[in-house]
Scaffold this active site. Structure first.
Site, PDB file in Angstrom:
ATOM      1  N   CYS A  53       0.827  -1.207   0.000  1.00 26.77           N
ATOM      2  CA  CYS A  53       0.000   0.000   0.000  1.00 26.77           C
ATOM      3  C   CYS A  53       0.863   1.260   0.000  1.00 26.77           C
ATOM      4  CB  CYS A  53      -0.940   0.004   1.203  1.00 26.77           C
ATOM      5  SG  CYS A  53      -0.093  -0.084   2.802  1.00 26.77           S
ATOM      6  N   SER A  64      10.534   3.269   5.626  1.00 22.82           N
ATOM      7  CA  SER A  64       9.106   3.064   5.861  1.00 22.82           C
ATOM      8  C   SER A  64       8.442   4.313   6.425  1.00 22.82           C
ATOM      9  CB  SER A  64       8.886   1.898   6.828  1.00 22.82           C
ATOM     10  OG  SER A  64       9.339   0.699   6.274  1.00 22.82           O
ATOM     11  N   GLN A  86       7.065  -8.604   3.565  1.00 21.45           N
ATOM     12  CA  GLN A  86       6.577  -8.287   2.221  1.00 21.45           C
ATOM     13  C   GLN A  86       7.676  -8.467   1.180  1.00 21.45           C
ATOM     14  OE1 GLN A  86       5.266  -4.381   3.326  1.00 21.45           O
ATOM     15  NE2 GLN A  86       3.138  -5.006   3.624  1.00 21.45           N
ATOM     16  N   ALA A 100     -14.471  -0.659  14.381  1.00 15.70           N
ATOM     17  CA  ALA A 100     -14.125  -1.412  13.162  1.00 15.70           C
ATOM     18  C   ALA A 100     -13.316  -0.550  12.200  1.00 15.70           C
ATOM     19  CB  ALA A 100     -15.391  -1.933  12.476  1.00 15.70           C
ATOM     20  N   THR A 117      -7.614   1.776  13.135  1.00 18.99           N
ATOM     21  CA  THR A 117      -6.834   1.474  14.338  1.00 18.99           C
ATOM     22  C   THR A 117      -7.190   0.111  14.909  1.00 18.99           C
ATOM     23  OG1 THR A 117      -6.623   3.822  14.878  1.00 18.99           O
ATOM     24  CG2 THR A 117      -6.273   2.255  16.664  1.00 18.99           C
TER      25      THR A 117
END
Length: 419
Positions: free
Chosen positions: A50, A107, A118, A188, A191
Site C-alpha cells: 500500500c 518506511s 513483504q 471497526a 486502528t
C-alpha cells in the site's frame, strides 16, 4: 548487467497515485512473466504494497523508458500520470535502497517490521515465477541477512511506535502468553483493524470484534478468524475479556464503571487490561479506579511512542553504518563475479595442460621408463607448460616497459623480492 530499481513510495507519491500502481497478488506472477520478456531484461522482481511499488531488474541498459512504458501499459495509465513521482536507482544505489527498505529505514513508520515479510513474499513469488537470476537472487538473500543483522544489533524494531502496536506490546508485557487470552476490540476502523492484525500475529487465543454496525464487525472478524458481536451484546461478553481495546467515533462513553464492575464480579476479579484509543474517550475515566483493571489512554501510549521514536532514530544511525558495510560486502561479491569467467578459463587451460602431460608420462611408462623417471618427467613437463606463457608475457612486458604488468604478476603469483 546493471541492477536497477524503479518505483514510487509514500514519500514521493500521494495515495491516489500509489493505489493505481499496486500489483494485486493474484496478478503478480503473470506481470513478472510479462516483464521478463522485455528487451534487455534478464531478471526481475516486484515489491507492491500500500505504501510502495518497486521493480527490481537485472538489465543490460540504463534506459528507464522501457520500464516506464511497461508500467503504463500493464496498469492502463498514461506515463505522465505517474512518471513525476518515480525514483530510479542503479547498482550500489539499488543495493543500499533494498537494504534500507528491508530494515524499515525507508518506511512510513521508522523500523516497522512488516516490510521485511513483504520483501520475502516478493522474492518468493519471483522465485516461483522463475524470473530471478543469480544476481538478484543473491541480492535478495543478502538483503535478508542485512535486515536480520540490523534487527539483531540495533534497537530499530524493539520499541512500538503506533498506538495499536504499543497497545499489543503492552499486553504482551502484562500477559506472558497471549494464546491463552481473549481480546474484545470495540470499533471497526483502521486502528482496530491494525490492533487485530498485531494481536493475530501475536497468536491471541480468541478475538471478538464489537461494533455498532454488525456487518462491519463481521467483515473484520472474518478477516482475522474472530467472532463478531453488536455493541448491544457487549455487556454479555465483557466478562470473557482479558484484553479490551476501544477506538470508536462515539461522542459518549461506551463502557461505564458499573458495567465493567459487573464483568469483574463475573470474572471473580481476574485482572483486565484495557486501552482506550478514542478521543473523546470510550471508557469512563472512573473505570481506572477499579482494583483489577489496568486502564491506559491514548495519551499514555503517545508518551511512550515519542520516547520510542527517539530510540529508533538513534538506532537508525547505527543501522546505516551496518548497511554501509553490507553494501561493500555485496559489491565485493559482484566484482568477484567479473573474474569468474577468467578463473574458469584459466582452470580449463591448466586441466588441458595436465591431461597432455599425464598422457605423455603414461606413454613414458609404457616405453619402459621407471616410475621415478616418469614422475620426474611429468613434474618437469607440467611445470614448463604452466610457466611458459606467463614467462613469455612477463618478458614482453619488460621489453615494452609495462612495469604495471610486471608488478601485477608479482602480486598475482605472490613472488618475494629476490634482491
Amino acid at each position: 548487467m546493471a541492477i536497477l530499481t524503479l518505483g514510487l513510495n509514500h514519500n514521493t507519491a500521494p495515495i491516489l497515485i500509489r493505489e493505481r500502481l499496486v500489483f494485486p497478488a493474484e496478478r503478480l506472477k503473470s506481470a513478472l512473466l510479462d516483464l521478463i520478456q522485455l528487451p534487455h531484461i534478464g531478471e526481475a522482481a516486484i515489491l507492491s504494497t500500500c505504501n510502495r511499488t518497486e521493480l527490481y531488474c537485472g538489465i543490460e541498459t540504463d534506459d528507464q523508458d522501457v520500464l516506464i512504458n511497461w508500467i503504463a501499459q500493464e496498469q492502463r495509465l498514461h506515463r505522465e500520470d505517474f512518471q513525476p513521482y518515480l525514483y530510479f536507482h542503479t547498482d550500489a544505489e539499488t543495493i543500499r535502497h533494498m537494504f534500507r527498505v528491508a530494515c524499515g529505514l525507508d518506511s512510513m513508520i521508522l523500523g516497522e517490521p512488516q516490510i521485511l515479510g513483504q520483501m520475502k513474499s516478493a522474492y518468493q513469488v519471483a522465485a516461483e515465477a522463475g524470473t530471478l537470476g543469480k544476481t538478484l537472487s543473491k541480492l535478495f538473500q543478502h538483503t535478508f541477512t542485512a535486515a536480520k543483522k540490523v534487527r539483531t544489533d540495533t534497537a530499530i524494531g524493539s520499541s512500538p511506535v503506533s498506538v495499536a502496536f504499543a497497545a499489543v506490546r503492552l499486553a504482551q508485557r502484562i500477559f506472558d502468553d497471549l494464546s491463552e487470552q481473549t481480546a474484545i476490540l470495540i470499533g471497526a476502523g483502521e486502528t482496530i483493524e491494525l490492533t487485530a492484525r498485531h494481536l493475530t500475529e501475536s497468536k491471541i487465543g480468541h478475538l471478538i470484534i464489537a461494533n455498532r454496525t454488525y456487518d462491519k464487525a463481521h467483515a473484520l472478524a472474518t478477516q482475522f478468524n474472530g467472532f463478531a458481536i453488536s455493541l448491544a451484546e457487549l455487556p454479555k461478553h465483557l466478562a470473557w475479556a482479558d484484553i479490551v481495546v476501544s477506538s470508536t467515533a462515539s461522542q459518549l462513553p461506551i463502557l461505564g464503571k458499573g458495567g465493567v464492575e459487573s464483568a469483574l464480579k463475573a470474572r471473580k476479579h481476574k485482572p483486565v487490561f484495557m486501552v482506550d484509543l478514542a478521543v473523546p474517550r470510550d471508557i469512563e475515566p472512573e473505570v481506572a479506579q477499579l482494583r483489577d483493571v489496568y486502564l491506559y489512554t491514548v495519551d499514555d501510549l503517545r508518551n511512550t511512542i515519542e520516547e520510542n521514536l527517539k530510540s529508533r532514530r538513534e538506532a537508525a544511525k547505527k543501522a546505516e553504518e551496518i548497511i554501509d558495510t553490507e553494501v561493500e560486502h555485496f559489491l565485493g561479491w559482484l566484482r568477484a563475479q567479473g573474474a569468474t569467467s577468467t578463473i574458469r578459463d584459466f582452470r580449463d587451460h591448466a586441466d588441458q595442460l595436465r591431461a597432455e602431460a599425464l598422457a605423455r608420462a603414461r606413454q613414458a611408462l609404457r616405453c619402459g621408463k621407471s616410475p621415478e623417471e616418469a614422475l620426474d618427467f611429468l613434474a618437469n613437463l607440467l611445470t614448463n607448460k604452466l610457466i611458459h606463457i606467463p614467462s613469455v608475457q612477463i618478458k614482453q612486458a619488460g621489453i615494452h616497459e609495462r612495469h604495471d604488468l610486471i608488478a601485477a604478476a608479482r602480486e598475482l603469483f605472490q613472488l618475494k623480492d629476490s634482491s
